[in-house]
Design an enzyme around this catalytic site. Sequence first.
Site, short mmCIF file in Angstrom:
data_model
loop_
_atom_site.label_atom_id
_atom_site.label_comp_id
_atom_site.label_asym_id
_atom_site.label_seq_id
_atom_site.Cartn_x
_atom_site.Cartn_y
_atom_site.Cartn_z
CD GLU A 3 -3.00 1.26 2.13
OE1 GLU A 3 -3.83 2.20 2.06
OE2 GLU A 3 -3.09 0.33 2.95
CD GLU A 22 1.23 8.41 4.92
OE1 GLU A 22 1.74 9.52 4.67
OE2 GLU A 22 0.30 7.91 4.26
CG ASP A 82 9.99 8.67 -2.37
OD1 ASP A 82 9.05 8.02 -2.86
OD2 ASP A 82 10.59 9.56 -3.00
CG ASP A 130 -0.98 15.56 -2.52
OD1 ASP A 130 -1.66 16.22 -3.35
OD2 ASP A 130 -0.32 16.10 -1.62
CB THR A 146 -9.96 5.34 3.75
OG1 THR A 146 -10.34 6.26 2.72
CG2 THR A 146 -9.43 4.05 3.11
NE ARG A 147 -7.32 9.87 8.46
CZ ARG A 147 -6.53 10.42 9.37
NH1 ARG A 147 -7.04 10.80 10.53
NH2 ARG A 147 -5.25 10.60 9.13
CD GLU A 182 -14.87 5.08 0.46
OE1 GLU A 182 -14.88 4.42 -0.58
OE2 GLU A 182 -15.03 4.58 1.60
#
Length: 227
Positions: A54, A79, A114, A136, A206-207, A209
């Site tokens: 992910e 992340e 990254d 993003d 997801t939050r 969304e």
Amino acid sequence: MPDMTMKSQPDRLYGRQRGHALRPRQQRLLDLTLPRLRYAGPSSLRGVSPLWLEIGFGGGEHAVAQIEAHPDVTLIACEVFENGLCSLLSRLLPEPLDEETAPLPGNLRVWDDDARPLLRDLPDQVLDRVFLMFPDPWPKARHAKRRFVHPENAATLARVMKPGAEWRIASDDPTYQAWVPEVMERQTAFELLAVSNERPEGWPPTRYEAKAIRAGRQPLYWRYVRR
């Protein structure tokens, strides 16, 4: 229409890596828990299969739901935003569980940098599934080269994904929604399986969304398969 002759992506990260100040427990999670989960490089993947990735897990809802629903799968979750990392770690270890000793899921690896160098270092044909959920969008045209859906990244993913592996993408941004098919239609290594404005079965919410839907933005969901 995207310019497929655009310059190469800059080899640097853009955007924030920290938001609000971290609370003491959040700092302990970063200092004590994150090292226990941190991805240790390609050598740590020997014998690991299936393997999912992910890219940009946000608050961690999707990543945690996937590892709980698929205990036989190992997920590398990427992340760079510290507050997102803390959100994931706190989902795994809610208080009062100890940050240094409480058990952690054995099928999760976390990469707090990254994602592109990680991808470049992966062996060929190792990934069974890739998630890019509400990335993003970088909506300004001059920032298009910063978008993750980019010919260079698609080529890298084509190398590291197995034939038949699936790349799932979701976005609520109109610019990104136009960008994804324009880029992907030119990638001969990928075939579109489906695109929908309804979240497909098996895609945890997801939050981001939920926030988009509350704001009246309609997400789109793509499924591409590695030929």
